[in-house]
Design a protein around this motif. Sequence first.
Motif, short mmCIF file in Angstrom:
data_model
loop_
_atom_site.label_atom_id
_atom_site.label_comp_id
_atom_site.label_asym_id
_atom_site.label_seq_id
_atom_site.Cartn_x
_atom_site.Cartn_y
_atom_site.Cartn_z
N GLY A 324 -10.75 -33.84 37.00
CA GLY A 324 -10.58 -34.84 38.05
C GLY A 324 -9.32 -34.61 38.86
N LEU A 325 -8.23 -34.27 38.18
CA LEU A 325 -6.98 -33.98 38.89
C LEU A 325 -7.13 -32.76 39.79
CD1 LEU A 325 -4.36 -34.66 36.08
CD2 LEU A 325 -4.45 -35.81 38.29
N ALA A 326 -7.82 -31.73 39.29
CA ALA A 326 -8.04 -30.53 40.11
C ALA A 326 -8.88 -30.85 41.33
CB ALA A 326 -8.71 -29.45 39.27
N ASP A 327 -9.87 -31.70 41.16
CA ASP A 327 -10.73 -32.07 42.29
C ASP A 327 -9.96 -32.91 43.30
OD1 ASP A 327 -13.44 -32.26 43.50
OD2 ASP A 327 -13.17 -34.40 43.10
N ARG A 328 -9.05 -33.74 42.83
CA ARG A 328 -8.29 -34.58 43.76
C ARG A 328 -7.45 -33.74 44.72
NH1 ARG A 328 -3.91 -39.14 42.08
NH2 ARG A 328 -2.69 -37.26 41.70
N GLN A 329 -7.02 -32.58 44.27
CA GLN A 329 -6.27 -31.69 45.16
C GLN A 329 -7.10 -31.30 46.39
OE1 GLN A 329 -3.27 -32.24 43.96
NE2 GLN A 329 -2.63 -30.10 43.90
N LYS A 330 -8.42 -31.39 46.28
CA LYS A 330 -9.30 -31.01 47.39
C LYS A 330 -9.59 -32.18 48.32
CE LYS A 330 -11.60 -27.74 44.26
NZ LYS A 330 -12.88 -27.42 43.56
N TRP A 331 -9.79 -33.40 47.75
CA TRP A 331 -10.19 -34.51 48.62
C TRP A 331 -9.05 -35.41 49.07
CZ3 TRP A 331 -8.89 -39.03 46.26
CH2 TRP A 331 -9.04 -39.17 44.87
N LEU A 332 -7.88 -35.28 48.46
CA LEU A 332 -6.75 -36.12 48.87
C LEU A 332 -5.85 -35.34 49.81
CD1 LEU A 332 -5.34 -38.88 48.46
CD2 LEU A 332 -3.99 -37.79 46.64
N GLY A 333 -5.80 -35.80 51.06
CA GLY A 333 -4.98 -35.12 52.05
C GLY A 333 -3.58 -35.70 52.13
N ALA A 334 -2.71 -35.02 52.88
CA ALA A 334 -1.34 -35.48 53.07
C ALA A 334 -1.34 -36.87 53.68
CB ALA A 334 -0.58 -34.51 53.96
N GLY A 335 -0.47 -37.74 53.15
CA GLY A 335 -0.40 -39.11 53.63
C GLY A 335 -1.39 -40.03 52.96
N GLY A 336 -2.23 -39.49 52.04
CA GLY A 336 -3.17 -40.33 51.31
C GLY A 336 -4.55 -40.42 51.91
N GLN A 337 -4.82 -39.68 53.00
CA GLN A 337 -6.16 -39.70 53.57
C GLN A 337 -7.14 -39.03 52.62
OE1 GLN A 337 -3.51 -38.40 55.16
NE2 GLN A 337 -3.09 -39.85 56.81
N VAL A 338 -8.34 -39.61 52.53
CA VAL A 338 -9.36 -39.12 51.60
C VAL A 338 -10.47 -38.43 52.39
CG1 VAL A 338 -11.12 -39.79 49.94
CG2 VAL A 338 -8.87 -40.86 49.86
N GLN A 339 -10.82 -37.23 51.96
CA GLN A 339 -11.92 -36.49 52.56
C GLN A 339 -13.20 -36.82 51.79
OE1 GLN A 339 -11.01 -34.72 55.27
NE2 GLN A 339 -8.93 -35.43 54.82
N GLY A 340 -13.95 -37.77 52.30
CA GLY A 340 -15.19 -38.19 51.64
C GLY A 340 -15.16 -39.66 51.29
N ALA A 341 -16.34 -40.29 51.28
CA ALA A 341 -16.45 -41.71 50.94
C ALA A 341 -16.37 -41.89 49.43
CB ALA A 341 -17.78 -42.25 51.46
N PRO A 342 -15.87 -43.04 48.96
CA PRO A 342 -15.80 -43.28 47.51
C PRO A 342 -17.14 -43.13 46.81
CG PRO A 342 -14.47 -44.91 48.68
CD PRO A 342 -15.20 -44.11 49.73
N ASP A 343 -18.23 -43.62 47.42
CA ASP A 343 -19.55 -43.49 46.80
C ASP A 343 -19.94 -42.03 46.60
OD1 ASP A 343 -19.76 -46.19 46.65
OD2 ASP A 343 -21.15 -46.42 48.34
N GLU A 344 -19.55 -41.20 47.56
CA GLU A 344 -19.86 -39.77 47.45
C GLU A 344 -19.02 -39.12 46.36
OE1 GLU A 344 -18.93 -35.72 50.05
OE2 GLU A 344 -19.11 -37.67 51.08
N LEU A 345 -17.72 -39.45 46.31
CA LEU A 345 -16.82 -38.80 45.35
C LEU A 345 -17.07 -39.27 43.92
CD1 LEU A 345 -13.53 -38.85 47.46
CD2 LEU A 345 -15.03 -36.91 47.00
N THR A 346 -17.66 -40.46 43.76
CA THR A 346 -18.01 -40.94 42.42
C THR A 346 -19.49 -40.75 42.11
OG1 THR A 346 -18.36 -43.20 43.23
CG2 THR A 346 -16.15 -42.65 42.42
#
Length: 549
Positions: A324-346
Amino acid sequence: MRFIDKVETPLKAQGIRHGARRQRAVPALVICFLLAACGGPPKPVGVVGHVKGFAGMVAADEPNAVLVGRDIISAGGTPADAAVAMSFVLSVTLPSRASLGAGGACLVYDQSKNTVEALDFNAPPPRRIPAGADRPSAVPALPRGLFALSAKYGHLRWEELVTPAERLARQGFPMPRVLSSQLSTVAAPLLANPEMRRVFADANGNALAEGQPFVQMDLGATLTRLRTQSVGDFYAGAWAREIVQSVNSVGGSLSEDEMRDFLPQWKDAVAVAYGDDIAYFSPSPAAGGLLEAQWWSHLVRDGAYDGVGTEVRPHLVAETLARGLADRQKWLGAGGQVQGAPDELTGKGHLAEIMAGYSESGHQPLSGEPPMMAITGTGLVVMDQSGSAVACTLGLNNSFGIGRVIPNTGVLLAAAGWVGGRGPFDMGPMLAINANSHEFRYASAAGGGPSAPAALMETALSAVVDGHPLVEAVAAKRFYATPAPDGVFIEPESPDAKGLEARGHQLEETPLPARVNAIQCGSGSPSRSRCAVVSDPRGSGLALVAGSE
């Protein structure tokens, strides 16, 4: 006991302003009945003992805050009222982890409306860092965040919620053990600053020790101004201009536009249904929340945890945490922006990608950059007699923030996230509610370091899924698995160590700094017998029941 010194009229004691409405005459028979039944007139809202019988439960990392929260609940305040007052107290009694310059995230469950909302008041980084800012600081977020919580879900007056912290700052209190310990570890660099030395050192220039009087007159004056003038002038006005100038004079980074434009946001919580219950987590930019939602979705909602034997579960959890931590490196952008909707990421499809290659028999090493994280914070949980609840995490993005005080205010500044290699606000609370009966089931909040989300998850698995008593679940030995460096940090004498080693995990024994506060209730109306409240025994926090059966 009241929360303000001034004697109030009966109307004001009930939270009703003069002229708002006329009181109707109460028939003498009713008065006689009340006197006979209760042995005296009922205590008004705002007075400890207003709630008869069981009033609720409270836990946090510092005892003074818990005592105030308990009294607020007993006096008829809502969990939001208690959380606001406790957060203000923590800014006085635990400034290493919370401050008026801090930020945070809360989950709020209103049992009467059956709604869960997330409040985001993360302290944002500056838009621009001036050349002279040797210690970039975040925009102070706590005052407006707490005002938003009070305005929407509070019942008591704002003044009553600020007063306990104000009194502690002005009158002083014995230096708490938890703060003294945290201060001693960073005393040399911290006290090199004259303003910090004036706040945290004794007359000889030594760091204040446990039990010594801790008085913060400047912070008391700031709280007085917030109590009497609310938060408007703090963010837009003459006071805001003074704050901006002072912050920049000590090497921080702040502008009048950033202060004026900052607003807390009410958001949809990230919901994960499992069985008959729903777990809720904080959305971005509380970067721990969505990560926790992914872990819970895979382990509990999708049945991975129940699908293996107890001897395999530590390995499964360790692999899930690291992936999960490794995956977060991909979807969490600088400043806290998330690449993808929560429903998609879960979603099951994305989680299958994360867990691809997982083997029950052995560890599969991962590659990538070490996850960026903030390194500190604190959490609190509150529940009232109806089952309404609030869970919050607060943080300065570093121990004692940037190590500087805004001159003449006593306010410690939070370190700017996403600056100088520092990561996001890496915490997020958790709530669980029964979807059918709308009964409160569980609330927890963890702080204290990068391992806080893992500590929250492991405690919830133990208490909610395994069914262990809450006191045992919170006290159980924990571990923290990371993808880079590849390994598992584990508390000494953990019963999970042998099984993890046997499956190829590289272990490093070390005390983990995360602290968990939690409340759990069984089926039925909340009560002392159906519910439990626990503060982490690794710390010096406190858990209390308000009222009695």
